[in-house]
Scaffold this motif. Structure first.
Motif, PDB file in Angstrom:
ATOM      1  N   GLU A 136       0.346  -0.839  -0.006  1.00 51.85           N
ATOM      2  CA  GLU A 136      -0.052  -0.271  -0.441  1.00 51.85           C
ATOM      3  C   GLU A 136       0.729   1.406   0.169  1.00 51.85           C
ATOM      4  O   GLU A 136       1.598   1.131   0.993  1.00 51.85           O
ATOM      5  CB  GLU A 136      -0.629  -0.246   0.960  1.00 51.85           C
ATOM      6  CG  GLU A 136      -1.821  -0.940   1.120  1.00 51.85           C
ATOM      7  CD  GLU A 136      -3.218  -0.898   2.180  1.00 51.85           C
ATOM      8  OE1 GLU A 136      -2.454  -0.107   3.077  1.00 51.85           O
ATOM      9  OE2 GLU A 136      -3.188  -2.165   2.216  1.00 51.85           O
TER      10      GLU A 136
ATOM     11  N   LEU B 179       0.678   5.600   0.197  1.00 55.68           N
ATOM     12  CA  LEU B 179      -0.092   7.079   0.589  1.00 55.68           C
ATOM     13  C   LEU B 179       1.073   7.907   0.541  1.00 55.68           C
ATOM     14  O   LEU B 179       1.801   7.780   0.823  1.00 55.68           O
ATOM     15  CB  LEU B 179      -0.202   6.428   2.183  1.00 55.68           C
ATOM     16  CG  LEU B 179      -1.689   5.676   2.223  1.00 55.68           C
ATOM     17  CD1 LEU B 179      -1.267   4.254   2.944  1.00 55.68           C
ATOM     18  CD2 LEU B 179      -2.484   5.830   3.263  1.00 55.68           C
TER      19      LEU B 179
ATOM     20  N   VAL C 238      -2.954   9.552   0.786  1.00 53.33           N
ATOM     21  CA  VAL C 238      -4.340   9.426   0.272  1.00 53.33           C
ATOM     22  C   VAL C 238      -3.401   7.813  -0.617  1.00 53.33           C
ATOM     23  O   VAL C 238      -2.326   8.368  -1.345  1.00 53.33           O
ATOM     24  CB  VAL C 238      -4.104  10.992  -1.159  1.00 53.33           C
ATOM     25  CG1 VAL C 238      -5.615   9.656  -2.154  1.00 53.33           C
ATOM     26  CG2 VAL C 238      -5.300  11.751  -0.715  1.00 53.33           C
ATOM     27  N   LYS C 239      -4.503   6.765  -0.571  1.00 55.08           N
ATOM     28  CA  LYS C 239      -3.514   6.197  -1.865  1.00 55.08           C
ATOM     29  C   LYS C 239      -3.200   6.247  -2.806  1.00 55.08           C
ATOM     30  O   LYS C 239      -4.178   6.645  -3.828  1.00 55.08           O
ATOM     31  CB  LYS C 239      -4.566   5.188  -1.613  1.00 55.08           C
ATOM     32  CG  LYS C 239      -4.191   3.834   0.196  1.00 55.08           C
ATOM     33  CD  LYS C 239      -4.844   2.715   0.103  1.00 55.08           C
ATOM     34  CE  LYS C 239      -5.037   1.871   1.353  1.00 55.08           C
ATOM     35  NZ  LYS C 239      -6.057   0.312   1.165  1.00 55.08           N
TER      36      LYS C 239
END
Length: 361
Positions: free
Chosen positions: A107, A109, A113-114
């Motif tokens: 993941e 960010l 915000v991804k």
């Protein structure tokens, strides 16, 4: 761009690290196996989303944490670009309880915000200098292509996407070529893949040509100072498809002859690339592979007309590599100027050989 804060959790040997990064230069000193290189690895991973030490992201997770049912490694950086502070976080999540074994996902960010990897590339810039990077000059062509791809992915929006698309198209086209060679079929099927290959490949050729021209200008000046004016450094781009070559594909030029490609438009590259693919169609089918394109590009490093990859001394190779890396720093600064409209920009510089993490104004 300047790195101001770094936080690591379950990354390699670090169970936890939280540190402010001082300016202008940070000198890292310590015994072996204390995590000096790991610290540099974490910073470079933020810039490129790949490790210079491991083949798999699984190896980046702390080995004790990796035994848990759910293991999470985190790299978090705060940095300033222009006048704005940003936060970049990468999480490596390993689910050991997954039905199909240890499942790993990543993941990313950016400012909470991804983002996808392609969207995140270029947000944070770093230049890495390691002793083994002499392979960029002395190693196989894929080492030099990797160097260019890593640098361009940080600076040019869309380059990483084009590179990924090109690799996928190349794989599909090669599979079709093998099928046509073994079982025959409609040659018209190649037209679709040719168009896609040319579209993505032309972007890579144009970007590499422009980048090498700019980096060479900077590196030659730095190299001139390092050698006290005794040697002249050249970077010679040798694309597998050369848009500057005559239609017969022959260039009666010396290796170190200056070839200017900056006036060749993207559409001209695409049209010429397509014609070459059509001319080679019979040979490509018989061999079951794509014979020209950015996947076979090469560039050579010359000093006083001598190819350092073949004939350079250890000192010459290291001096040229240092000039190349310092030029990469300056080149990325120019990229900051273009995107931000500020002067002077800043950039994080990592120097393993010198044992330093510097932030240069």
């Amino acid at each position: 761009m300047i790195l101001t804060h770094l936080s690591l959790t379950n990354f390699r040997a670090f169970a936890r690290l939280d540190v402010e990064v001082p300016r202008p230069t940070l000198l890292i000193v310590g015994e072996n196996a204390q995590g000096k290189t790991t610290l540099l690895e974490a910073i470079y991973y933020l810039a490129t989303l790949t490790s210079f030490h491991t083949e798999s992201d699984r190896q980046l997770i702390n080995f004790l944490a990796a035994r848990e049912p759910l293991a999470v490694a985190r790299i978090v950086a705060e940095f300033v670009r222009g006048e704005t502070t940003h936060r970049l976080e990468v999480r490596l999540i390993q689910d050991n309880a997954a039905l199909n074994g240890n499942r790993l996902r990543r993941e990313i960010l950016v400012d909470g915000v991804k983002r996808t990897a392609r969207e995140a590339l270029g947000q944070f810039n770093a230049v890495l200098f390691l002793p083994q990077m002499t392979n960029i000059i002395e190693g196989a062509p894929e080492e030099r292509r990797r160097y260019l791809n890593m640098a361009l992915s940080q600076v040019m929006p869309g380059y990483a996407q084009a590179l990924s698309d090109y690799a996928q198209v190349l794989s599909q086209r090669n599979a079709l070529l093998k099928q046509l060679a073994e079982r025959g079929g409609d040659l018209g099927q190649l037209q679709y893949w040719d168009a896609l290959l040319v579209d993505r490949g032309a972007l890579l050729i144009q970007a590499r040509s422009k980048a090498l021209d700019e980096i060479e200008t900077l590196a030659a000046r730095i190299h001139d100072r390092l050698t006290r004016g005794q040697e002249v450094l050249r970077l010679i781009y040798r694309p597998a498809y050369d848009p500057a070559a005559p239609e017969n594909g022959q260039m009666a030029l010396r290796l170190d002859t200056v070839v200017k490609r900056d006036q060749i438009s993207l559409s001209q590259i695409q049209q010429g690339f397509l014609r070459r693919l059509e001319a080679l169609r019979g040979e490509e089918i018989s061999r079951g592979m794509t014979l020209i394109g950015p996947h076979r590009d090469e560039f050579r490093v010359l000093s006083n007309g001598i190819d350092l990859g073949d004939y350079g001394s250890r000192g010459q190779v290291r001096t040229a590599l240092l000039a190349l890396k310092l030029a990469e720093v300056a080149w990325m600064r120019l990229g900051d100027l273009t995107s931000l409209g500020i002067w002077p920009p800043t950039l994080a510089v990592i120097g393993k050989a010198a044992g330093t993490l510097g932030v240069r104004e």
